[in-house]
Design a protein around this motif. Structure first.
Motif, PDB file in Angstrom:
ATOM      1  N   SER A 161     -29.523  -5.286  22.269  1.00  0.00           N
ATOM      2  CA  SER A 161     -28.813  -5.006  21.695  1.00  0.00           C
ATOM      3  C   SER A 161     -28.211  -5.884  20.193  1.00  0.00           C
ATOM      4  N   TYR A 162     -28.079  -5.002  19.590  1.00  0.00           N
ATOM      5  CA  TYR A 162     -28.010  -6.288  17.829  1.00  0.00           C
ATOM      6  C   TYR A 162     -26.655  -5.722  17.222  1.00  0.00           C
ATOM      7  N   ASN A 194     -26.372  -0.554  16.537  1.00  0.00           N
ATOM      8  CA  ASN A 194     -27.797  -0.499  16.220  1.00  0.00           C
ATOM      9  C   ASN A 194     -29.009  -0.188  17.433  1.00  0.00           C
ATOM     10  N   LYS A 195     -29.921   0.374  16.669  1.00  0.00           N
ATOM     11  CA  LYS A 195     -30.697   1.174  17.779  1.00  0.00           C
ATOM     12  C   LYS A 195     -32.499   0.697  17.327  1.00  0.00           C
ATOM     13  N   TYR A 248       1.010  -1.093   0.291  1.00  0.00           N
ATOM     14  CA  TYR A 248       0.031   0.155  -0.064  1.00  0.00           C
ATOM     15  C   TYR A 248       0.776   1.305   0.040  1.00  0.00           C
ATOM     16  N   ILE A 249       0.310   2.999  -0.279  1.00  0.00           N
ATOM     17  CA  ILE A 249       1.255   3.830  -0.957  1.00  0.00           C
ATOM     18  C   ILE A 249       0.818   3.921   0.544  1.00  0.00           C
ATOM     19  N   ALA A 250       1.741   4.618   1.710  1.00  0.00           N
ATOM     20  CA  ALA A 250       2.124   5.064   2.823  1.00  0.00           C
ATOM     21  C   ALA A 250       1.206   6.470   2.605  1.00  0.00           C
ATOM     22  N   GLU A 251       0.295   6.625   3.676  1.00  0.00           N
ATOM     23  CA  GLU A 251      -0.391   7.768   3.830  1.00  0.00           C
ATOM     24  C   GLU A 251      -0.353   8.198   5.570  1.00  0.00           C
ATOM     25  N   LYS A 252      -1.070   8.921   6.259  1.00  0.00           N
ATOM     26  CA  LYS A 252      -1.040   9.810   7.293  1.00  0.00           C
ATOM     27  C   LYS A 252      -2.094   9.057   7.575  1.00  0.00           C
ATOM     28  N   LYS A 253      -3.311   9.110   7.053  1.00  0.00           N
ATOM     29  CA  LYS A 253      -4.273   8.982   7.520  1.00  0.00           C
ATOM     30  C   LYS A 253      -5.042   7.905   7.766  1.00  0.00           C
ATOM     31  N   HIS A 254      -5.860   6.820   8.674  1.00  0.00           N
ATOM     32  CA  HIS A 254      -6.367   6.034   9.166  1.00  0.00           C
ATOM     33  C   HIS A 254      -7.509   6.423   9.169  1.00  0.00           C
ATOM     34  N   ASN A 255      -8.688   5.691   8.814  1.00  0.00           N
ATOM     35  CA  ASN A 255     -10.284   5.034   9.553  1.00  0.00           C
ATOM     36  C   ASN A 255     -10.437   4.195  10.999  1.00  0.00           C
ATOM     37  N   ILE A 256     -10.578   5.096  11.505  1.00  0.00           N
ATOM     38  CA  ILE A 256     -11.059   4.554  12.827  1.00  0.00           C
ATOM     39  C   ILE A 256     -12.442   4.184  12.891  1.00  0.00           C
ATOM     40  N   MET A 257     -13.473   3.192  13.266  1.00  0.00           N
ATOM     41  CA  MET A 257     -14.622   2.470  13.473  1.00  0.00           C
ATOM     42  C   MET A 257     -14.512   2.689  14.756  1.00  0.00           C
ATOM     43  N   LEU A 258     -16.156   3.160  14.891  1.00  0.00           N
ATOM     44  CA  LEU A 258     -15.957   2.475  16.761  1.00  0.00           C
ATOM     45  C   LEU A 258     -17.513   2.460  16.655  1.00  0.00           C
ATOM     46  N   VAL A 259     -17.683   0.826  16.400  1.00  0.00           N
ATOM     47  CA  VAL A 259     -18.641   0.141  17.069  1.00  0.00           C
ATOM     48  C   VAL A 259     -19.390   0.679  18.233  1.00  0.00           C
ATOM     49  N   LEU A 260     -20.862   0.998  18.264  1.00  0.00           N
ATOM     50  CA  LEU A 260     -21.305   1.161  20.149  1.00  0.00           C
ATOM     51  C   LEU A 260     -22.328  -0.209  20.357  1.00  0.00           C
ATOM     52  N   ASP A 261     -22.634  -0.284  21.135  1.00  0.00           N
ATOM     53  CA  ASP A 261     -23.827  -1.177  21.472  1.00  0.00           C
ATOM     54  C   ASP A 261     -24.535  -0.347  22.036  1.00  0.00           C
TER      55      ASP A 261
END
Length: 291
Positions: free
Chosen positions: A160-161, A126-127, A71-84
């Motif tokens: 909780s789903y 999920n709500k 992969y081409i190095a880049e600074k930004k990443h994708n942070i995913m928060l999965v919340l209950d």
């Protein structure tokens, strides 16, 4: 927009960590994700020490050689928060703090670090069996919005789903991600191994386990069944030992399920230990990924 949640997160980091600890937290975050990217460049032959998540299995099968995606190095990443959002998150931890509040501060601390690093933050939960997805964006306004809406959407009527959210990610979000799943022991136990395998093959996956209170003390309230636990049960030492054993067995079962896919877990009980526990989680995941 008033930054109520961001202000609380910054205060929590300031109160419960020294400057040195804060620097370690930021340095640990940066070192784990350095050099990762979602922009594919080329394939090359696998060498010992490469991350197995980067293996292109289809290309490897065609060439009879194990090939790695570069992969081409880049600074930004994708942070995913999965919340209950289950109503169980309205219960208390063993330190008598609200589980939802500890979950909010944990998610917010991770998001705050990501923002300082210039990364994108998204969220999903999920709500009432309906997915709420917040696409990847930068900036503290994005974080404040995610946390404030989640805070309002955890209701006593919710079930909780969590798996629905993970299935949505697997089927609909193609970007490479670092996924933080914030739930409790029951939530971790319910997640099926097949969905963990699918996600961990492509993404970095970590769990934060918000610790449940035990059946001890007076006026213990069962949030799932909306009743107070009878005092006769609260005073039964054999039941306490049985509960402890059941929790330990469930936790070890979850660890066994996750470790095959290099998924790290950290239990958090109260706000004052969030910074240190997140450092431990990030360090553990870094070593798991390179082992």
């Amino acid at each position: 927009m008033i930054m109520n949640y961001i202000t609380k997160i910054k205060a929590n980091i300031s109160i419960f960590s020294s400057k040195k600890t804060t620097n370690i937290l930021e340095g640990t975050y940066n070192s784990i994700y350095k050099g990762k990217s979602s922009n594919f460049e080329d394939l090359r032959t696998y060498v010992l020490g490469d991350n197995v998540k980067d293996i292109d299995w289809k290309a490897s099968a065609r060439s009879s050689t194990t090939l790695i995606r570069q992969y081409i190095a880049e600074k930004k990443h994708n942070i995913m928060l999965v919340l209950d959002t289950g109503k169980k998150m309205l219960a208390d931890t063993q330190s008598d703090e609200n589980k939802k509040d500890v979950a909010l501060m944990s998610a917010g601390t991770i998001a705050y670090l990501a923002n300082k690093n210039g990364d994108y933050v998204g969220a999903i939960y999920n709500k009432e069996n309906s997915v709420s997805y917040y696409p990847f964006k930068t900036g503290i306004y994005n974080i404040e919005k995610i946390l404030s809406i989640y805070d309002c959407d955890v209701q006593k009527t919710n079930y909780s789903y969590l798996e629905n959210s993970l299935e949505y990610i697997s089927k609909h979000i193609k970007k490479r991600m670092i996924i933080f799943i914030i739930t409790d022991l029951e939530g971790m136990d319910r997640v099926q191994e097949n969905i963990i395998k699918r996600l961990a093959t492509v993404h970095d996956v970590m769990f934060i386990n918000i610790n449940d209170a035990n059946m001890l003390g007076n006026n213990v309230y069962d949030i799932e069944n909306s009743i107070y636990i009878p005092s006769l049960i609260l005073q039964d030492n054999k039941l306490h030992e049985l509960e402890k054993k059941m929790k330990e067995d469930m936790y070890n079962k979850c660890l066994k399920k996750f470790e095959k896919y290099r998924v790290s877990v950290q239990t958090i009980d109260c706000n004052k230990e969030i910074v240190v526990k997140i450092i431990n989680l990030l360090e553990r995941h870094r070593y798991a990924s390179i082992s």
